[in-house]
Scaffold this motif. Structure first.
Motif, PDB file in Angstrom:
ATOM      1  N   GLU A 176       2.776  33.442  15.780  1.00  0.00           N
ATOM      2  CA  GLU A 176       3.615  34.524  15.265  1.00  0.00           C
ATOM      3  C   GLU A 176       4.385  34.072  14.028  1.00  0.00           C
ATOM      4  OE1 GLU A 176       3.892  37.796  16.095  1.00  0.00           O
ATOM      5  OE2 GLU A 176       2.093  37.316  17.271  1.00  0.00           O
ATOM      6  N   GLY A 177       4.923  32.851  14.086  1.00  0.00           N
ATOM      7  CA  GLY A 177       5.661  32.329  12.941  1.00  0.00           C
ATOM      8  C   GLY A 177       4.770  32.133  11.730  1.00  0.00           C
ATOM      9  N   ARG A 178       3.527  31.737  11.972  1.00  0.00           N
ATOM     10  CA  ARG A 178       2.575  31.507  10.870  1.00  0.00           C
ATOM     11  C   ARG A 178       2.368  32.766  10.032  1.00  0.00           C
ATOM     12  NH1 ARG A 178       0.093  31.703   7.091  1.00  0.00           N
ATOM     13  NH2 ARG A 178      -1.936  30.820   6.531  1.00  0.00           N
ATOM     14  N   LYS A 179       2.444  33.928  10.658  1.00  0.00           N
ATOM     15  CA  LYS A 179       2.205  35.193   9.959  1.00  0.00           C
ATOM     16  C   LYS A 179       3.238  35.449   8.859  1.00  0.00           C
ATOM     17  CE  LYS A 179       0.155  37.343  14.073  1.00  0.00           C
ATOM     18  NZ  LYS A 179       0.312  38.398  15.114  1.00  0.00           N
ATOM     19  N   LYS A 180       4.365  34.784   8.941  1.00  0.00           N
ATOM     20  CA  LYS A 180       5.442  35.004   7.972  1.00  0.00           C
ATOM     21  C   LYS A 180       5.287  34.135   6.720  1.00  0.00           C
ATOM     22  CE  LYS A 180       7.225  37.562  11.206  1.00  0.00           C
ATOM     23  NZ  LYS A 180       7.147  39.041  11.131  1.00  0.00           N
ATOM     24  N   PHE A 181       4.279  33.277   6.701  1.00  0.00           N
ATOM     25  CA  PHE A 181       4.070  32.358   5.584  1.00  0.00           C
ATOM     26  C   PHE A 181       2.774  32.695   4.857  1.00  0.00           C
ATOM     27  CE2 PHE A 181       6.806  30.232   8.504  1.00  0.00           C
ATOM     28  CZ  PHE A 181       7.547  29.294   7.806  1.00  0.00           C
ATOM     29  N   THR A 182       2.756  32.451   3.553  1.00  0.00           N
ATOM     30  CA  THR A 182       1.500  32.536   2.809  1.00  0.00           C
ATOM     31  C   THR A 182       0.702  31.266   3.089  1.00  0.00           C
ATOM     32  OG1 THR A 182       2.377  31.429   0.846  1.00  0.00           O
ATOM     33  CG2 THR A 182       2.649  33.831   0.974  1.00  0.00           C
ATOM     34  N   GLU A 183      -0.557  31.244   2.671  1.00  0.00           N
ATOM     35  CA  GLU A 183      -1.388  30.048   2.884  1.00  0.00           C
ATOM     36  C   GLU A 183      -0.792  28.833   2.178  1.00  0.00           C
ATOM     37  OE1 GLU A 183      -5.467  28.692   0.972  1.00  0.00           O
ATOM     38  OE2 GLU A 183      -5.855  30.134   2.592  1.00  0.00           O
ATOM     39  N   ASP A 184      -0.346  29.022   0.940  1.00  0.00           N
ATOM     40  CA  ASP A 184       0.226  27.904   0.184  1.00  0.00           C
ATOM     41  C   ASP A 184       1.522  27.406   0.822  1.00  0.00           C
ATOM     42  OD1 ASP A 184      -1.817  27.863  -1.641  1.00  0.00           O
ATOM     43  OD2 ASP A 184      -0.784  29.125  -3.116  1.00  0.00           O
ATOM     44  N   GLN A 185       2.338  28.325   1.317  1.00  0.00           N
ATOM     45  CA  GLN A 185       3.586  27.929   1.971  1.00  0.00           C
ATOM     46  C   GLN A 185       3.309  27.135   3.250  1.00  0.00           C
ATOM     47  OE1 GLN A 185       5.362  31.822   2.379  1.00  0.00           O
ATOM     48  NE2 GLN A 185       6.770  31.503   0.660  1.00  0.00           N
ATOM     49  N   TRP A 186       2.318  27.588   4.006  1.00  0.00           N
ATOM     50  CA  TRP A 186       1.985  26.897   5.263  1.00  0.00           C
ATOM     51  C   TRP A 186       1.400  25.512   4.980  1.00  0.00           C
ATOM     52  CZ3 TRP A 186       3.743  27.951   9.855  1.00  0.00           C
ATOM     53  CH2 TRP A 186       3.157  27.376  10.979  1.00  0.00           C
ATOM     54  N   LEU A 187       0.594  25.424   3.939  1.00  0.00           N
ATOM     55  CA  LEU A 187       0.032  24.131   3.534  1.00  0.00           C
ATOM     56  C   LEU A 187       1.152  23.166   3.160  1.00  0.00           C
ATOM     57  CD1 LEU A 187      -2.254  22.218   2.653  1.00  0.00           C
ATOM     58  CD2 LEU A 187      -2.349  23.447   0.485  1.00  0.00           C
ATOM     59  N   ASP A 188       2.103  23.638   2.365  1.00  0.00           N
ATOM     60  CA  ASP A 188       3.226  22.789   1.962  1.00  0.00           C
ATOM     61  C   ASP A 188       4.071  22.378   3.166  1.00  0.00           C
ATOM     62  OD1 ASP A 188       2.352  23.053  -0.599  1.00  0.00           O
ATOM     63  OD2 ASP A 188       3.991  24.333  -1.301  1.00  0.00           O
ATOM     64  N   MET A 189       4.242  23.310   4.103  1.00  0.00           N
ATOM     65  CA  MET A 189       5.031  23.006   5.295  1.00  0.00           C
ATOM     66  C   MET A 189       4.376  21.894   6.112  1.00  0.00           C
ATOM     67  SD  MET A 189       5.248  23.338   8.798  1.00  0.00           S
ATOM     68  CE  MET A 189       3.982  24.554   9.147  1.00  0.00           C
ATOM     69  N   MET A 190       3.055  21.956   6.270  1.00  0.00           N
ATOM     70  CA  MET A 190       2.367  20.933   7.059  1.00  0.00           C
ATOM     71  C   MET A 190       2.453  19.564   6.392  1.00  0.00           C
ATOM     72  SD  MET A 190      -0.942  22.681   8.873  1.00  0.00           S
ATOM     73  CE  MET A 190      -1.639  23.472   7.432  1.00  0.00           C
ATOM     74  N   LEU A 191       2.374  19.548   5.065  1.00  0.00           N
ATOM     75  CA  LEU A 191       2.501  18.272   4.362  1.00  0.00           C
ATOM     76  C   LEU A 191       3.913  17.711   4.505  1.00  0.00           C
ATOM     77  CD1 LEU A 191       0.435  18.887   1.103  1.00  0.00           C
ATOM     78  CD2 LEU A 191      -0.209  17.578   3.113  1.00  0.00           C
ATOM     79  N   ARG A 192       4.899  18.588   4.432  1.00  0.00           N
ATOM     80  CA  ARG A 192       6.278  18.131   4.622  1.00  0.00           C
ATOM     81  C   ARG A 192       6.487  17.571   6.022  1.00  0.00           C
ATOM     82  NH1 ARG A 192      10.635  22.226   1.753  1.00  0.00           N
ATOM     83  NH2 ARG A 192      10.180  21.621  -0.402  1.00  0.00           N
ATOM     84  N   SER A 193       5.791  18.137   6.987  1.00  0.00           N
ATOM     85  CA  SER A 193       5.948  17.659   8.363  1.00  0.00           C
ATOM     86  C   SER A 193       5.439  16.232   8.525  1.00  0.00           C
ATOM     87  CB  SER A 193       5.220  18.591   9.341  1.00  0.00           C
ATOM     88  OG  SER A 193       3.821  18.429   9.242  1.00  0.00           O
ATOM     89  N   THR A 194       4.601  15.780   7.588  1.00  0.00           N
ATOM     90  CA  THR A 194       4.106  14.400   7.642  1.00  0.00           C
ATOM     91  C   THR A 194       4.943  13.458   6.777  1.00  0.00           C
ATOM     92  OG1 THR A 194       2.565  14.597   5.770  1.00  0.00           O
ATOM     93  CG2 THR A 194       1.763  15.287   7.936  1.00  0.00           C
ATOM     94  N   GLY A 195       5.951  14.009   6.098  1.00  0.00           N
ATOM     95  CA  GLY A 195       6.814  13.170   5.276  1.00  0.00           C
ATOM     96  C   GLY A 195       6.448  13.147   3.807  1.00  0.00           C
ATOM     97  N   LEU A 196       5.537  14.030   3.381  1.00  0.00           N
ATOM     98  CA  LEU A 196       5.136  14.096   1.974  1.00  0.00           C
ATOM     99  C   LEU A 196       5.801  15.296   1.301  1.00  0.00           C
ATOM    100  CD1 LEU A 196       1.302  13.416   2.387  1.00  0.00           C
ATOM    101  CD2 LEU A 196       3.022  11.794   1.577  1.00  0.00           C
ATOM    102  N   GLU A 197       6.142  15.159   0.032  1.00  0.00           N
ATOM    103  CA  GLU A 197       6.732  16.263  -0.719  1.00  0.00           C
ATOM    104  C   GLU A 197       5.629  16.959  -1.516  1.00  0.00           C
ATOM    105  OE1 GLU A 197       8.389  19.167  -2.064  1.00  0.00           O
ATOM    106  OE2 GLU A 197       9.634  17.933  -0.733  1.00  0.00           O
TER     107      GLU A 197
END
Length: 349
Positions: A176-197
């Motif tokens: 449900e939360g994923r629906k609120k993000f664009t593909e690029d936003q979700w991609l950036d979020m996943m990278l941030r979750s690994t410690g990358l900017e």
């Protein structure tokens, strides 16, 4: 409200309230405690998963205090043991590994940093957290001290044990939360979750980094990454997930990795989601059939030991360093030069 109206940080705090941790805080804590990042994030998630800067700073102080009071530094192990003896009961953070003592028919724990072994562990705890038996896991545990004259048992007793990892995940809330993000936003979020900017990388590079996460979510997915030293190739498999294990140096045995014939227990591939080898050049099996069993497992997700055919879901990851440019390597040898000779054949790759 349009998806693009808010920043990623705002979207995360809005749709995943209470589950967002600032990555810069983990760096502040990491410098003082040599524990995996996911351990620090677990603690930060308990006290700092808010937007309010004042609350975050208070939570950060609390986490620092917990680490200061409870994390066992190897060089202070004797001091902590003395404290447990004098107080009678004390809570610590340490890596716990459990082994079965067949002669006494009990499970016994080994505390890595505290340097204590032979602690009795109940079967219920072992059944609940099987990873204790293979590789060990970081835990918050309460230790008690009871010395009985003439007893061969360890005077240290585990009265409470809780693995440091996230509780059960509600995937529907993630969807449900994923629906609120664009593909690029979700991609950036996943990278941030690994410690990358993500803002400092081109999109192609982002997808490359994201590919490192595939073995964590796909069964029997095999991945090889070769590159220059110090590019974070093994960081993912050691620091961000309690469900992956990094085999440092590459030295292992068939019993440890696949199946122990004497205890009839499946090894690392049956317990961990991902088994990663830190340095492919050092991969070596003490057993002659080790590489062949690995090939069989990577091809089919199963292997045979004795009369048994064993199925397992672990992904296999091979990380290695190359000391030359790709162009030079291709001209002088081949891309898989860092691998041991016995692994370089068409059947393996």
């Amino acid at each position: 409200m349009e998806k693009e109206d808010l920043s990623i940080d705002a979207l995360l705090n809005l749709h995943f309230a209470g589950r967002v941790v600032r990555k810069d805080l983990t760096k502040l804590l990491k410098e003082g405690a040599n524990v995996p990042v996911y351990v620090l994030e677990y603690l930060l998630g308990m006290y700092c998963a808010v937007e309010d800067e004042g609350v975050i700073q208070e939570g950060l102080k609390t986490v620092k205090q917990i680490l200061s009071d409870n994390y066992v530094r190897p060089d202070e192990a004797e001091k902590v043991k003395s404290k447990i003896k004098e107080i009678g009961s004390y809570k610590i953070i340490d890596k716990v590994t459990v082994k079965l003592n067949e002669k006494r028919d009990i499970y016994e724990a080994i505390l890595s940093n505290l340097g204590v072994k032979g602690l009795a562990v109940s079967s219920d705890i072992v059944k609940r957290y099987e990873k204790l038996l293979v590789g060990g896991i970081w835990c918050i545990l309460n230790l008690q001290y009871y010395y009985e004259e003439g007893s061969k048992d360890s005077p240290f007793l585990i009265s409470e044990l809780k693995p440091i990892q996230m509780p059960n995940l509600d995937m529907n809330s993630i969807f449900e939360g994923r629906k609120k993000f664009t593909e690029d936003q979700w991609l950036d979020m996943m990278l941030r979750s690994t410690g990358l900017e993500p803002t400092v990388f081109e999109k192609r590079v982002k997808w490359h980094f994201l590919a490192r996460l595939i073995p964590l979510v796909e069964n029997n997915y095999n991945l090889c990454e070769l590159g220059p030293r110090g590019t974070g190739k093994s960081h993912i498999y050691k620091e961000i997930s309690p469900n992956s294990i990094l085999v440092s140096g590459g030295q292992t045995t068939v019993a440890n990795l696949f199946y122990n014939m004497s205890s009839r227990k499946v090894g690392l591939v049956g317990v961990w989601d991902t088994v990663a080898f830190d340095e492919v050049a050092g991969i070596h099996f003490k057993d002659k059939d080790g590489v062949q069993i690995m090939k069989d497992f990577m091809a089919s997700g199963s292997f045979s030991r004795g009369r048994d055919i064993v199925n397992a879901n672990a992904a296999m990851v091979f990380v290695g360093n190359i000391n030359q440019s790709v162009d030079t390597l291709v001209k002088t040898s081949h891309l898989f030069a860092p691998f041991p000779e016995e692994m370089i054949d068409s059947e393996f790759f």
